[in-house]
Design a protein around this motif. Sequence first.
Motif, PDB file in Angstrom:
ATOM      1  N   GLY A 113       0.818  -1.215   0.000  1.00  0.00           N
ATOM      2  CA  GLY A 113       0.000   0.000   0.000  1.00  0.00           C
ATOM      3  C   GLY A 113       0.846   1.256   0.000  1.00  0.00           C
ATOM      4  N   VAL A 114       1.929   1.250   0.759  1.00  0.00           N
ATOM      5  CA  VAL A 114       2.818   2.417   0.796  1.00  0.00           C
ATOM      6  C   VAL A 114       3.472   2.631  -0.558  1.00  0.00           C
ATOM      7  N   VAL A 115       3.981   1.556  -1.156  1.00  0.00           N
ATOM      8  CA  VAL A 115       4.636   1.672  -2.468  1.00  0.00           C
ATOM      9  C   VAL A 115       3.628   2.124  -3.526  1.00  0.00           C
ATOM     10  N   MET A 116       2.453   1.529  -3.526  1.00  0.00           N
ATOM     11  CA  MET A 116       1.446   1.916  -4.526  1.00  0.00           C
ATOM     12  C   MET A 116       0.995   3.361  -4.312  1.00  0.00           C
ATOM     13  N   GLY A 117       0.890   3.792  -3.068  1.00  0.00           N
ATOM     14  CA  GLY A 117       0.534   5.179  -2.783  1.00  0.00           C
ATOM     15  C   GLY A 117       1.590   6.129  -3.315  1.00  0.00           C
ATOM     16  N   ALA A 118       2.876   5.770  -3.135  1.00  0.00           N
ATOM     17  CA  ALA A 118       3.962   6.614  -3.639  1.00  0.00           C
ATOM     18  C   ALA A 118       3.944   6.654  -5.164  1.00  0.00           C
ATOM     19  N   VAL A 119       3.697   5.521  -5.804  1.00  0.00           N
ATOM     20  CA  VAL A 119       3.643   5.480  -7.279  1.00  0.00           C
ATOM     21  C   VAL A 119       2.474   6.322  -7.785  1.00  0.00           C
ATOM     22  N   CYS A 120       1.312   6.169  -7.179  1.00  0.00           N
ATOM     23  CA  CYS A 120       0.140   6.948  -7.606  1.00  0.00           C
ATOM     24  C   CYS A 120       0.367   8.442  -7.380  1.00  0.00           C
ATOM     25  N   ALA A 121       0.963   8.807  -6.262  1.00  0.00           N
ATOM     26  CA  ALA A 121       1.243  10.217  -5.999  1.00  0.00           C
ATOM     27  C   ALA A 121       2.228  10.765  -7.030  1.00  0.00           C
ATOM     28  N   SER A 122       3.225   9.972  -7.398  1.00  0.00           N
ATOM     29  CA  SER A 122       4.195  10.395  -8.420  1.00  0.00           C
ATOM     30  C   SER A 122       3.518  10.609  -9.761  1.00  0.00           C
ATOM     31  N   ILE A 123       2.633   9.708 -10.131  1.00  0.00           N
ATOM     32  CA  ILE A 123       1.916   9.841 -11.404  1.00  0.00           C
ATOM     33  C   ILE A 123       1.079  11.110 -11.405  1.00  0.00           C
ATOM     34  N   VAL A 124       0.392  11.380 -10.318  1.00  0.00           N
ATOM     35  CA  VAL A 124      -0.428  12.589 -10.224  1.00  0.00           C
ATOM     36  C   VAL A 124       0.450  13.837 -10.334  1.00  0.00           C
ATOM     37  N   VAL A 125       1.595  13.835  -9.654  1.00  0.00           N
ATOM     38  CA  VAL A 125       2.504  14.993  -9.713  1.00  0.00           C
ATOM     39  C   VAL A 125       2.995  15.209 -11.133  1.00  0.00           C
ATOM     40  N   VAL A 126       3.379  14.153 -11.843  1.00  0.00           N
ATOM     41  CA  VAL A 126       3.869  14.273 -13.224  1.00  0.00           C
ATOM     42  C   VAL A 126       2.761  14.808 -14.127  1.00  0.00           C
ATOM     43  N   LEU A 127       1.552  14.269 -13.993  1.00  0.00           N
ATOM     44  CA  LEU A 127       0.443  14.729 -14.832  1.00  0.00           C
ATOM     45  C   LEU A 127       0.109  16.192 -14.563  1.00  0.00           C
ATOM     46  N   VAL A 128       0.013  16.574 -13.312  1.00  0.00           N
ATOM     47  CA  VAL A 128      -0.330  17.954 -12.970  1.00  0.00           C
ATOM     48  C   VAL A 128       0.770  18.900 -13.432  1.00  0.00           C
ATOM     49  N   SER A 129       2.031  18.531 -13.244  1.00  0.00           N
ATOM     50  CA  SER A 129       3.121  19.417 -13.662  1.00  0.00           C
ATOM     51  C   SER A 129       3.167  19.561 -15.182  1.00  0.00           C
TER      52      SER A 129
END
Length: 172
Positions: A113-129
């Motif tokens: 869950g921690v790893v998947m949360g970090a991956v999902c947060a990274s994807i959101v940051v890349v998309l928003v940026s």
Amino acid sequence: MNNYVWNKNEMFLFRATLAFAMRTHSDGLEYDVANVVVCGETARVSFWFVVTSPLNATQLVDKRRVEEAVRKSRGRINSAFLLSDETLEFIGILPTLQAPAVPATAPWLIAFGVVMGAVCASIVVVLVSSVLQKKRKNKQKHDGEEKTVENEAAGDGVYNMSFSDEEPATQM
């Protein structure tokens, strides 16, 4: 030193808890308080006991079966007297180690869950940026077009020049 007073009621409770342990961990035989025989009582609450068969009161139950029943019901027996393995000792019967605590959520699931949360947060940051970067680029391009239009409007063939009638003075 205040010794614990062990009376007939405590002995009955002890025999009843052992009968319960034997009933719980036997072949369906119904042991009773009368099947637990206590001998050699001392003032320091020390004694030995045997368990007789409910089918034949003259036949003793195998020592291994009694040890197994006591070992498996150790927590129940200790709880009946509000004692622990350090304070209620069955000589010759080792305490059963408690099963390790099983967490409600598996540790690998927490890590996942921690790893998947970090991956999902990274994807959101890349998309928003990338969306913000694209908006900035479009805004800069739009601002650049407006400046070009302003520059073209300023170059409509009108020039500002100044003339003066005086000649520059020469120095000698």
